[in-house]
Design a protein around this motif. Structure first.
Motif, mmCIF file in Angstrom:
data_model
loop_
_atom_site.group_PDB
_atom_site.id
_atom_site.type_symbol
_atom_site.label_atom_id
_atom_site.label_comp_id
_atom_site.label_asym_id
_atom_site.label_seq_id
_atom_site.Cartn_x
_atom_site.Cartn_y
_atom_site.Cartn_z
ATOM 1 N N LEU A 208 0.828 -1.199 0.000
ATOM 2 C CA LEU A 208 0.000 0.000 0.000
ATOM 3 C C LEU A 208 0.864 1.252 0.000
ATOM 4 O O LEU A 208 1.988 1.259 0.514
ATOM 5 N N ASP A 209 0.294 2.334 -0.539
ATOM 6 C CA ASP A 209 0.973 3.617 -0.486
ATOM 7 C C ASP A 209 0.984 4.100 0.963
ATOM 8 O O ASP A 209 -0.071 4.159 1.616
ATOM 9 N N PRO A 210 2.155 4.453 1.517
ATOM 10 C CA PRO A 210 2.230 4.838 2.943
ATOM 11 C C PRO A 210 1.364 6.037 3.290
ATOM 12 O O PRO A 210 0.942 6.170 4.440
ATOM 13 N N ALA A 211 1.071 6.912 2.322
ATOM 14 C CA ALA A 211 0.272 8.095 2.625
ATOM 15 C C ALA A 211 -1.140 7.737 3.071
ATOM 16 O O ALA A 211 -1.785 8.511 3.790
ATOM 17 N N LEU A 212 -1.624 6.556 2.682
ATOM 18 C CA LEU A 212 -2.977 6.155 3.064
ATOM 19 C C LEU A 212 -3.080 5.774 4.541
ATOM 20 O O LEU A 212 -4.187 5.693 5.087
ATOM 21 N N LEU A 213 -1.939 5.536 5.186
ATOM 22 C CA LEU A 213 -1.945 5.038 6.556
ATOM 23 C C LEU A 213 -1.675 6.130 7.575
ATOM 24 O O LEU A 213 -1.531 5.842 8.759
ATOM 25 N N ARG A 214 -1.596 7.361 7.124
ATOM 26 C CA ARG A 214 -1.313 8.453 8.050
ATOM 27 C C ARG A 214 -2.573 8.895 8.779
ATOM 28 O O ARG A 214 -3.692 8.576 8.365
ATOM 29 N N PRO A 215 -2.429 9.651 9.875
ATOM 30 C CA PRO A 215 -3.603 10.060 10.672
ATOM 31 C C PRO A 215 -4.648 10.801 9.844
ATOM 32 O O PRO A 215 -4.322 11.608 8.983
ATOM 33 N N GLY A 216 -5.901 10.500 10.118
ATOM 34 C CA GLY A 216 -7.009 11.102 9.391
ATOM 35 C C GLY A 216 -7.469 10.274 8.224
ATOM 36 O O GLY A 216 -8.505 10.567 7.637
ATOM 37 N N ARG A 217 -6.709 9.224 7.888
ATOM 38 C CA ARG A 217 -7.080 8.346 6.766
ATOM 39 C C ARG A 217 -7.369 6.952 7.320
ATOM 40 O O ARG A 217 -8.238 6.803 8.161
ATOM 41 N N LEU A 218 -6.624 5.956 6.891
ATOM 42 C CA LEU A 218 -6.760 4.619 7.478
ATOM 43 C C LEU A 218 -5.805 4.554 8.664
ATOM 44 O O LEU A 218 -4.802 3.825 8.657
ATOM 45 N N ASP A 219 -6.109 5.327 9.693
ATOM 46 C CA ASP A 219 -5.150 5.530 10.767
ATOM 47 C C ASP A 219 -5.214 4.449 11.841
ATOM 48 O O ASP A 219 -4.438 4.488 12.794
ATOM 49 N N LYS A 220 -6.140 3.498 11.714
ATOM 50 C CA LYS A 220 -6.159 2.360 12.617
ATOM 51 C C LYS A 220 -5.855 1.099 11.810
ATOM 52 O O LYS A 220 -6.621 0.734 10.917
ATOM 53 N N GLN A 221 -4.727 0.464 12.125
ATOM 54 C CA GLN A 221 -4.346 -0.764 11.441
ATOM 55 C C GLN A 221 -4.536 -1.929 12.406
ATOM 56 O O GLN A 221 -3.876 -1.986 13.453
ATOM 57 N N LEU A 222 -5.453 -2.813 12.076
ATOM 58 C CA LEU A 222 -5.788 -3.941 12.951
ATOM 59 C C LEU A 222 -5.261 -5.220 12.324
ATOM 60 O O LEU A 222 -5.608 -5.563 11.182
ATOM 61 N N PHE A 223 -4.416 -5.898 13.086
ATOM 62 C CA PHE A 223 -3.805 -7.133 12.599
ATOM 63 C C PHE A 223 -4.722 -8.304 12.912
ATOM 64 O O PHE A 223 -5.166 -8.497 14.063
#
Length: 946
Positions: A818-833
Motif C-alpha cells: 500500500l501507499d504509505p500516505a494512506l496510513l497516516r492520521p485522518g485516513r486509514l489511521d487504525k491498522q488492525l492485525f
C-alpha cells in the motif's frame, strides 16, 4: 393543374413544406406549389394531409410563415407548377454569427436531415433549418443552374458567413436590456392618470418620478389595529411619507394595482405612519384587510397613486342595508360619520362599511352616482339621506396574518437555510440584490423553501415582490421563446422592484453537457448563454435578485455556474439531511390526524428512517396508511406493525441506484477469535453510530478509517459483513480491481461515485476488499492510473468535507504494497492485525462452526484444535465441510452423528492453505510493516518500506 385562392392556416410541422387537403385531386405529395402573397412569389414542395387542413385551406409552419411575412387567415393565390429541374448547388447565408457557428457544428446532422425539411428552393427566398429544438433562418442567395429548382442527394449546399452589418444589428437586438421597455410600459399606463415630467427630462428623472408613485401594499400590523378597532375604513397609512409628499397637493388619491386586467380602483386618504411603526424598509402603503379583497391583490402588490384634483358634488347619500335595519341605520350612520369626520374623510361607493360589530351598510352618492365622496363637517350639515332595502355582505378578509410554513417550520435544516437567505437579502435594514443557489438531492424540500421564502419576502417588514418559474415546465421551448418569456417576467420585476426571480430546478433547463457536440448539447449551451447574458444585463441596473434550486452544482452548465472566475451565483446553500430529531418531529406531524395505536414508537421509526428525505417520509406515511386500510378498511388503526411493514417496502430516493452488499446472517458472536479486533471495531464503528451527539461535540476529528490486514483466510472479509449486521448498518462492498478502467479519468470518477453513494447511504460501512490492488505505491505504475486513484482516495478520505456517518474499512494481506500516505492520521489511521488463530481461537472457531453438525459424545474438539496447528479460520471451515460431505469417499455419509473418527479422517485429507514458507514470509512482512508504522509515529519521520 390546380389554381385558386386558399386561406393560410398555421401548422406545427418543423419543415418548409405546405400542406393541402387530398380533396384537391390534382395535387399529390412532392409537387411544386407557388404562393403569391403581398406581391411576392414563394415556392414550396407540397404534402397532402387530411386531419389539419380543409379543402379551402393551406397549411404552413407558423415560424416559417412569419419569416416570409404570410399571416394566418390570409387568402393567398396558390398555383400548381410542372416538375422543376434538379439544381446542382445552392448558396445560403445565415443572418448572424451564432447561427453560422451552429450550422458549422451540426453540419453532418443538417446534411442527413435537410431533405426531410425542404425540397424546393428559390433565389432570395428565406428558409428555416431545424435541428431539434433549435432553428436557424437563412437566405438563399444563389441557385445554380436555374431558379427555382428542387434539391437532390447530390446537390451541393454552400454556407456563407453572415454579413458584418446584419450581424451587428442582430446582436444589438438580442441583448437589449428590458429596463427601457419597462419604463415605457409604465409611462403608457400612467399617462392618463397624472402629468409626467417634461419630455426634456432625463430618463433617470422620469424613472424617479414614476417609482415615487408606484408603491407596494401591506396589511396593517395586528398590534396597530388592536389599539384602534374602529379606524376609518379608507385611510391608507404610509411609511416614508416625506419622500412622496412633495408630489401631492392633497392627502386624497386613488390606487390601482399595476398589470391588473380588471382595472380596479380604490379611493383613499394618505396618513403618515412614521412615528407609530418601527422596522419599516422603504416607502410602503398599509391598508385594511378588506381592501385587499376589493382590489383582488395580495401582500406586496404594487399600486399606482393618482392624486384627486377635483372634489365631486354630492347632495344625497343613499344608504343600502338589511330590511330590519332600515329604520335605525341612518341614525347609526350619522353618529358614525360625526365621530370619524372631524377631519375630511373619503368613502367609496358600494363598499361595505362596518359601523360597529352589528351594523354595516354601503353608500351611493347622488345625483351623479360618483365612485367616491369626501365627507367633512360642511357636507354633513347639508346632505340628505335615503335608505334602500339591499342586503349587504360584509367584506371578506381572505388574507393570512403571516406566512403558512406547515411542516417546514419544524424542520431545522430548512429553517436554517431560510434564515440564511433572509440574512443574505437584507443587510443593515435594506434589501441587497443577491443571487443564491440552493442545492439538495431530490425530495429534500427545495421547492418548499422557495415557496416559504416567497411568502416571507412579500410580508412585513420586507415587502419584496417575487416571480416563480418552474424550469421543468418550460424545458424544450426555443431559445427565442425563452428569451421572450424571461424578458416579460423581468419587465414585471423591474416595475415592482425590489424583487426576486425564483427558478425551481434550474439544472433541468441549464444542464451540464461535457460530451461531444450534438443538437441537444448546442441547444442547452445556447439557452445557458442567453440566460447568463440576460441575467447580467438586467441585474446590473436593477434591484433584482435571483433565487434558484439545483440538485447538484455539477449538473449546472458552465455558463451559469463556473468553477472559477466571475460567479453569477455567489451564495450557495445546501439542504442537508434530516437529523433524527427532525425525522421524529416530521413523522409526528404527518400522523397527527390519523388514528394511532399507543404502541407506535416515533423514536425508533426516526432511527430506522435514517437517510430518508422529506419526500421519502411522506411516501412512507402513505404506505403505512395503506397497510392499515388494507387490514381493516372500516376502522384503520395504525400500529407499529403497519409502520414496520411499510418501512420494508420503502426506499429512499437517494439510495435507489446504490447496490448494497446482501445482508448476511453472521454477527461478531458467529466469528471465533479476533477479540481485540472486534472490540476495536465496536469502539470505532458502533459507538459513533449509537452516540452521535457525543462524537459531534467532540473537539477532535473522529477516526473513521480502519485497515484490516493479515494472512489469507483469517476472516477479514467476514468481519466487514458481520460488523454491518452487528451494528445494523448498510454495507457497500467494493472489490479493488472493479474500480479500475483503461479510460482516462474513469477510475477517479468511479472512486468519487463510490464515496458519494456512501454519503447518501449513511450511516454505512464502505468496505474495500483486496485494497492493495486498488491503492499500490505511487510511481510503480507505468500508466499512472493507480497513482491518480491513490490521489483521489487521499482527497476523499481526509478532504475538507468530513466523512460523517461513513466508516471506511479496507482489507489486504499485503499492507507493504500500500501507499504509505494512506496510513497516516485522518485516513486509514487504525491498522488492525488479524493473526492466525492460536489453540484457544481454533477451539472457539471449531465450536461455532460445528454448531450445524450433530456431534457424537466421543468428539473432542480440544484435541482437534491441537492437531490443527497452522490452520486458518477458512481451513477449519473447509475441514468441517469435508466431514459434512463424507471426506473423500464417493458415497455420501449416512445421516447420523459425527464421531471423533470422522473428524480425524477428514483431518488426514485436509491441509492448511499456507505452507511454513508462506507463513514465514507473511510474518516477516507484518513484523516489518508494524515496525515501520511504529517508528513513524514515534519519530514523526516518513518511513519507506522496502
Amino acid at each position: 393543374m390546380f389554381e385558386g385562392f386558399l386561406r393560410v392556416k398555421y401548422v406545427s410541422f418543423k419543415n418548409c413544406f405546405v400542406y393541402l387537403c387530398p380533396e384537391h385531386k390534382y395535387v399529390n405529395t412532392g409537387v411544386c406549389i407557388k404562393i403569391i402573397s403581398n406581391n411576392r412569389e414563394f415556392y414550396f414542395s407540397a404534402s397532402v394531409i387530411r386531419a389539419l387542413v380543409d379543402e379551402e385551406s393551406i397549411g404552413i409552419n407558423s415560424s416559417y410563415a412569419k419569416v416570409l411575412g404570410i399571416r394566418e387567415g390570409e387568402f393567398v393565390n396558390v398555383v400548381q407548377l410542372e416538375q422543376l429541374p434538379v439544381v446542382n448547388s445552392i448558396s445560403v447565408r445565415p443572418f448572424n454569427k451564432p447561427d453560422y457557428e451552429l450550422l458549422e457544428i451540426l453540419s453532418m446532422h443538417i446534411q442527413s436531415n435537410l431533405l426531410d425539411q425542404v425540397r424546393v428552393v428559390n433565389s432570395q427566398q428565406e428558409l428555416i433549418i431545424w435541428t431539434g429544438n433549435l432553428s436557424v433562418t437563412v437566405l438563399v442567395e444563389n441557385v445554380q443552374p436555374i431558379s427555382p429548382g428542387t434539391l437532390d442527394f447530390l446537390t451541393e449546399v454552400i454556407i456563407k458567413p453572415p454579413e458584418s452589418n446584419s450581424f451587428a444589428v442582430k446582436e444589438a437586438n438580442s441583448h437589449k436590456i428590458p429596463l427601457k421597455e419597462a419604463h415605457m410600459k409604465l409611462i403608457e399606463y400612467l399617462h392618463s392618470s397624472f402629468p409626467l415630467p417634461q419630455p426634456s427630462s432625463s430618463a433617470n428623472e422620469i424613472a424617479k418620478e414614476l417609482y415615487c408613485r408606484v408603491l407596494p401594499l401591506s396589511k396593517l400590523p395586528s398590534k396597530f389595529t388592536s389599539n384602534n378597532p374602529l379606524l376609518p375604513p379608507f385611510n391608507a397609512y404610509i411609511c416614508g411619507f416625506d419622500s412622496i409628499s412633495f408630489h401631492f397637493k392633497t392627502q386624497f388619491c386613488s390606487i390601482s394595482p399595476i398589470n391588473s386586467p380588471e382595472h380596479k380602483k380604490l379611493y383613499i386618504k394618505l396618513t403618515s405612519l412614521e412615528d407609530q411603526l418601527e422596522s419599516c424598509r422603504g416607502t410602503l402603503i398599509f391598508i385594511d384587510d378588506s381592501l385587499f379583497s376589493h382590489l383582488n391583490c395580495d401582500f406586496g402588490a404594487r399600486v399606482v397613486l393618482t392624486e384627486i384634483t377635483q372634489k365631486p358634488r354630492v347632495e344625497e347619500i343613499e344608504v343600502h342595508s338589511k330590511r330590519n335595519h332600515l329604520s335605525k341605520i341612518v341614525n347609526v350612520l350619522k353618529k358614525y360619520l360625526a365621530n370619524h369626520c372631524e377631519e375630511p374623510q373619503i368613502f367609496n361607493a358600494g363598499f361595505p362599511i362596518h359601523l360597529d360589530k352589528k351594523w354595516f351598510c354601503s353608500l351611493k352618492f347622488l345625483p351623479n352616482n360618483d365612485d367616491f365622496c369626501i365627507i367633512d363637517e360642511h357636507l354633513l350639515r347639508e346632505v340628505c339621506y335615503s335608505v334602500v332595502d339591499d342586503p349587504v355582505k360584509p367584506a371578506k378578509d381572505n388574507l393570512r396574518n403571516e406566512p403558512q410554513m406547515g411542516f417546514c417550520k419544524n424542520m431545522a435544516n430548512i429553517m436554517k437555510v431560510c434564515g440564511n437567505l433572509v440574512e443574505v437579502y437584507f443587510r443593515k435594514n435594506r434589501f441587497v440584490p443577491e443571487n443564491v443557489l440552493i442545492s439538495g438531492n431530490s425530495g429534500t424540500g427545495k421547492s418548499s423553501v422557495l415557496t416559504h421564502i416567497g411568502e416571507i419576502l412579500k410580508c412585513h417588514p420586507y415587502f419584496v415582490n417575487s416571480e416563480k418559474i418552474s424550469c421543468k415546465k418550460i424545458k424544450g421551448k426555443t431559445v427565442d421563446s425563452l428569451h421572450k418569456l424571461f424578458t416579460e417576467i423581468f419587465v414585471k420585476l423591474i416595475l415592482t422592484q425590489p424583487s426576486v426571480l425564483i427558478l425551481d430546478d434550474l439544472h433541468v433547463l441549464c444542464e451540464r453537457n461535457d460530451g461531444e457536440e450534438s443538437p441537444n448539447t448546442v441547444y442547452v449551451n445556447r439557452v445557458s448563454e442567453m440566460l447568463s447574458s440576460l441575467f447580467c444585463s438586467v441585474l446590473k441596473h436593477n434591484s433584482i435578485g435571483i433565487l434558484a434550486t439545483t440538485e447538484s452544482l455539477e449538473k449546472l452548465n458552465k455558463s451559469i455556474y463556473k468553477s472559477r472566475g466571475n460567479h453569477l451565483f455567489k451564495n450557495v446553500f445546501d439542504i442537508g439531511n434530516l437529523s433524527k430529531i427532525d425525522r421524529a418531529v416530521f413523522l409526528k406531524h404527518l400522523f397527527e390526524e390519523d388514528p394511532l395505536d399507543e404502541n407506535v414508537d416515533f423514536e425508533s421509526l426516526a432511527v430506522k428512517t435514517d437517510g430518508f428525505a422529506i419526500q421519502d417520509i411522506k411516501d412512507f406515511h402513505d404506505k403505512t396508511v395503506f397497510e392499515a386500510h388494507k387490514e381493516n378498511p372500516q376502522q384503520a388503526l395504525i400500529s407499529q406493525q403497519h409502520c414496520e411493514c411499510a418501512l420494508k417496502k420503502s426506499c429512499a430516493l437517494s439510495l435507489q441506484n446504490v447496490i448494497f452488499h446482501p445482508e448476511g446472517t453472521k454477527t461478531f458472536n458467529d466469528i471465533g477469535g479476533l477479540h481485540n479486533v472486534k472490540n476495536t471495531l465496536i469502539e470505532s464503528v458502533l459507538w459513533p453510530v449509537k452516540f452521535p451527539t457525543i462524537f459531534e461535540n467532540s473537539p477532535l476529528r473522529l477516526q473513521s478509517g480502519v485497515l484490516l490486514y493479515g494472512p489469507p483466510g483469517t476472516g477479514k472479509t467476514l468481519l466487514a459483513g458481520a460488523a454491518a449486521k452487528q451494528f445494523n448498518l448498510r454495507l457497500i462492498s467494493i472489490k479493488g480491481p472493479e474500480l479500475l478502467s483503461k479510460y482516462i479519468g474513469a477510475s477517479e470518477q468511479a472512486v468519487r461515485d463510490v464515496f458519494e453513494k456512501a454519503q447518501r447511504a449513511k450511516p454505512c460501512i464502505l468496505f474495500f476488499d483486496e485494497f492493495d490492488s486498488l491503492a499500490p505505491r505511487r510511481g510503480h505504475d507505468n500508466t499512472g492510473v493507480t497513482d491518480r486513484v491513490v490521489n483521489q482516495l487521499l482527497t476523499q478520505l481526509d478532504g475538507v468535507e468530513a466523512l460523517t456517518g461513513v466508516c471506511v474499512l479496507a482489507a489486504t494481506s499485503r499492507p507493504d504494497l500500500l501507499d504509505p500516505a494512506l496510513l497516516r492520521p485522518g485516513r486509514l489511521d487504525k491498522q488492525l492485525f488479524c493473526p492466525m488463530p492460536d489453540k484457544a481461537d481454533r477451539l472457539e472457531i471449531l465450536t461455532i462452526l460445528s454448531g450445524s453438525l450433530s456431534l457424537a459424545t466421543d468428539v473432542n474438539l480440544d484435541q482437534i484444535a491441537v492437531m490443527t496447528e497452522g490452520f486458518s479460520g477458512a481451513d477449519l471451515q473447509s475441514l468441517l465441510y469435508t466431514v459434512k460431505i463424507g471426506g473423500l469417499s464417493k458415497e455420501p455419509r449416512a445421516p447420523g452423528f459425527t464421531t471423533q473418527l470422522d473428524l480425524l479422517d477428514a483431518l488426514d485429507v485436509t491441509r492448511p492453505s499456507l505452507t511454513q514458507t508462506d507463513k514465514a514470509k507473511y510474518d516477516k512482512i507484518y513484523a516489518k510493516f508494524q515496525g515501520a508504522i511504529s517508528e513513524e509515529f514515534q519519530t514523526g519521520s516518513k518511513v519507506t518500506l522496502a
